[in-house]
Write a protein that holds these residues in place. Structure first.
Motif, PDB file in Angstrom:
ATOM      1  N   ALA A  21     -10.300  -1.030  14.636  1.00 45.69           N
ATOM      2  CA  ALA A  21     -11.312  -1.381  15.641  1.00 45.69           C
ATOM      3  C   ALA A  21     -10.775  -2.426  16.623  1.00 45.69           C
ATOM      4  CB  ALA A  21     -12.588  -1.886  14.964  1.00 45.69           C
ATOM      5  N   ALA A  22     -10.132  -3.458  16.103  1.00 39.24           N
ATOM      6  CA  ALA A  22      -9.600  -4.519  16.965  1.00 39.24           C
ATOM      7  C   ALA A  22      -8.482  -4.004  17.859  1.00 39.24           C
ATOM      8  CB  ALA A  22      -9.103  -5.683  16.112  1.00 39.24           C
ATOM      9  N   CYS A  23      -7.571  -3.230  17.278  1.00 41.85           N
ATOM     10  CA  CYS A  23      -6.461  -2.680  18.045  1.00 41.85           C
ATOM     11  C   CYS A  23      -6.965  -1.725  19.121  1.00 41.85           C
ATOM     12  CB  CYS A  23      -5.495  -1.974  17.099  1.00 41.85           C
ATOM     13  SG  CYS A  23      -3.965  -1.457  17.888  1.00 41.85           S
ATOM     14  N   PHE A  24      -7.938  -0.878  18.754  1.00 42.76           N
ATOM     15  CA  PHE A  24      -8.464   0.102  19.705  1.00 42.76           C
ATOM     16  C   PHE A  24      -9.172  -0.590  20.867  1.00 42.76           C
ATOM     17  CE2 PHE A  24     -10.937   3.687  21.269  1.00 42.76           C
ATOM     18  CZ  PHE A  24     -10.016   4.718  21.191  1.00 42.76           C
TER      19      PHE A  24
ATOM     20  N   LEU B 289     -14.416   6.388  15.429  1.00 41.87           N
ATOM     21  CA  LEU B 289     -14.437   5.214  16.302  1.00 41.87           C
ATOM     22  C   LEU B 289     -15.593   5.383  17.271  1.00 41.87           C
ATOM     23  CD1 LEU B 289     -10.638   4.971  17.137  1.00 41.87           C
ATOM     24  CD2 LEU B 289     -11.904   3.643  15.441  1.00 41.87           C
ATOM     25  N   GLU B 290     -16.483   4.396  17.287  1.00 42.41           N
ATOM     26  CA  GLU B 290     -17.647   4.451  18.174  1.00 42.41           C
ATOM     27  C   GLU B 290     -17.569   3.293  19.158  1.00 42.41           C
ATOM     28  OE1 GLU B 290     -22.045   5.316  17.119  1.00 42.41           O
ATOM     29  OE2 GLU B 290     -21.817   3.132  17.107  1.00 42.41           O
TER      30      GLU B 290
ATOM     31  N   LEU C 163     -12.584   6.856  28.893  1.00 42.45           N
ATOM     32  CA  LEU C 163     -11.885   5.634  28.509  1.00 42.45           C
ATOM     33  C   LEU C 163     -11.480   5.677  27.030  1.00 42.45           C
ATOM     34  CD1 LEU C 163     -10.990   2.938  29.711  1.00 42.45           C
ATOM     35  CD2 LEU C 163     -13.185   1.988  28.970  1.00 42.45           C
ATOM     36  N   MET C 164     -12.360   6.168  26.176  1.00 45.36           N
ATOM     37  CA  MET C 164     -12.039   6.294  24.744  1.00 45.36           C
ATOM     38  C   MET C 164     -10.823   7.209  24.555  1.00 45.36           C
ATOM     39  SD  MET C 164     -14.204   4.616  22.604  1.00 45.36           S
ATOM     40  CE  MET C 164     -14.370   5.537  21.077  1.00 45.36           C
ATOM     41  N   HIS C 165     -10.816   8.335  25.260  1.00 39.51           N
ATOM     42  CA  HIS C 165      -9.693   9.270  25.120  1.00 39.51           C
ATOM     43  C   HIS C 165      -8.398   8.663  25.652  1.00 39.51           C
ATOM     44  CE1 HIS C 165     -11.665  12.741  23.378  1.00 39.51           C
ATOM     45  NE2 HIS C 165     -12.710  12.451  24.141  1.00 39.51           N
TER      46      HIS C 165
ATOM     47  N   ARG D 133     -12.434  10.867  15.063  1.00 34.87           N
ATOM     48  CA  ARG D 133     -13.466  11.288  16.018  1.00 34.87           C
ATOM     49  C   ARG D 133     -13.812  10.101  16.919  1.00 34.87           C
ATOM     50  NH1 ARG D 133     -14.227  12.557  11.335  1.00 34.87           N
ATOM     51  NH2 ARG D 133     -15.905  11.113  10.849  1.00 34.87           N
ATOM     52  N   LEU D 134     -13.946  10.384  18.202  1.00 34.35           N
ATOM     53  CA  LEU D 134     -14.280   9.361  19.201  1.00 34.35           C
ATOM     54  C   LEU D 134     -15.697   9.622  19.692  1.00 34.35           C
ATOM     55  CD1 LEU D 134     -10.992   9.545  21.287  1.00 34.35           C
ATOM     56  CD2 LEU D 134     -11.496   8.021  19.370  1.00 34.35           C
ATOM     57  N   THR D 135     -16.562   8.625  19.563  1.00 37.03           N
ATOM     58  CA  THR D 135     -17.938   8.758  20.036  1.00 37.03           C
ATOM     59  C   THR D 135     -18.306   7.539  20.867  1.00 37.03           C
ATOM     60  OG1 THR D 135     -18.879   7.740  18.050  1.00 37.03           O
ATOM     61  CG2 THR D 135     -18.652  10.135  18.037  1.00 37.03           C
ATOM     62  N   VAL D 136     -19.335   7.721  21.676  1.00 36.24           N
ATOM     63  CA  VAL D 136     -19.846   6.644  22.529  1.00 36.24           C
ATOM     64  C   VAL D 136     -21.332   6.530  22.269  1.00 36.24           C
ATOM     65  CG1 VAL D 136     -20.233   5.933  24.915  1.00 36.24           C
ATOM     66  CG2 VAL D 136     -18.096   7.072  24.296  1.00 36.24           C
ATOM     67  N   ARG D 137     -21.808   5.291  22.166  1.00 33.36           N
ATOM     68  CA  ARG D 137     -23.262   5.104  22.035  1.00 33.36           C
ATOM     69  C   ARG D 137     -23.786   4.382  23.230  1.00 33.36           C
ATOM     70  NH1 ARG D 137     -24.793  -0.251  20.219  1.00 33.36           N
ATOM     71  NH2 ARG D 137     -22.897  -1.184  19.444  1.00 33.36           N
TER      72      ARG D 137
END
Length: 138
Positions: free
Chosen positions: A55-58, A98-99, A113-115, A134-138
């Motif tokens: 999470a921190a690195c991402f 990762l959300e 941006l996530m991708h 999996r990459l998600t956005v909330r």
């Protein structure tokens, strides 16, 4: 090429032991979660440590991606990582979600941006092809 930085940690006692960094900044007790047959004690576990690091690195990689896309990343932006451990035949495998939460960005901007961050994050690069992420956005 030489490393920009190298971290070192030592584990003792496996999943019910301890882990500490060479410099002493990290010094934690480990406990086996009940879901893995353990006592669910007060210590952390490798999956929590992986989730925290990823999470921190991402989030750092998101900053790089945002600058490249000329986007302002709100300081209140967050990344939550869920790391699961599952059986895969006779082995075990990780499963990651990762959300991201990005105030001020549209859902489309946030997903792009996530991708983009997923392409540069060292954890993402290391897990590519080996771990379902999996990459998600909330």
């Amino acid at each position: 090429m030489s490393n920009l930085y190298t971290a070192q940690a030592v584990a003792t006692g496996g999943r019910a032991g301890t882990v500490r960094s060479e410099d002493g900044r990290l010094n934690l007790n480990l406990s086996v979660p009940a879901g893995l047959g353990g006592d669910d004690g007060p210590g952390t576990n490798p999956e929590q440590l992986f989730a925290a690091g990823y999470a921190a690195c991402f989030l750092g990689a998101l900053g790089v991606a945002a600058r490249r896309q000329k986007l302002d990343l709100d300081p209140a932006s967050t990344v939550s990582a869920q790391v699961g451990l599952r059986r895969e035949g006779l082995s075990f495998a990780l499963d990651v979600e990762l959300e991201g939460h990005f105030p001020g960005l549209s859902p489309e901007q946030a997903q792009a941006l996530m991708h983009a961050a997923h392409e540069v994050c060292p954890y993402s690069v290391a897990t590519k092809g080996n771990v379902d992420v999996r990459l998600t956005v909330r």
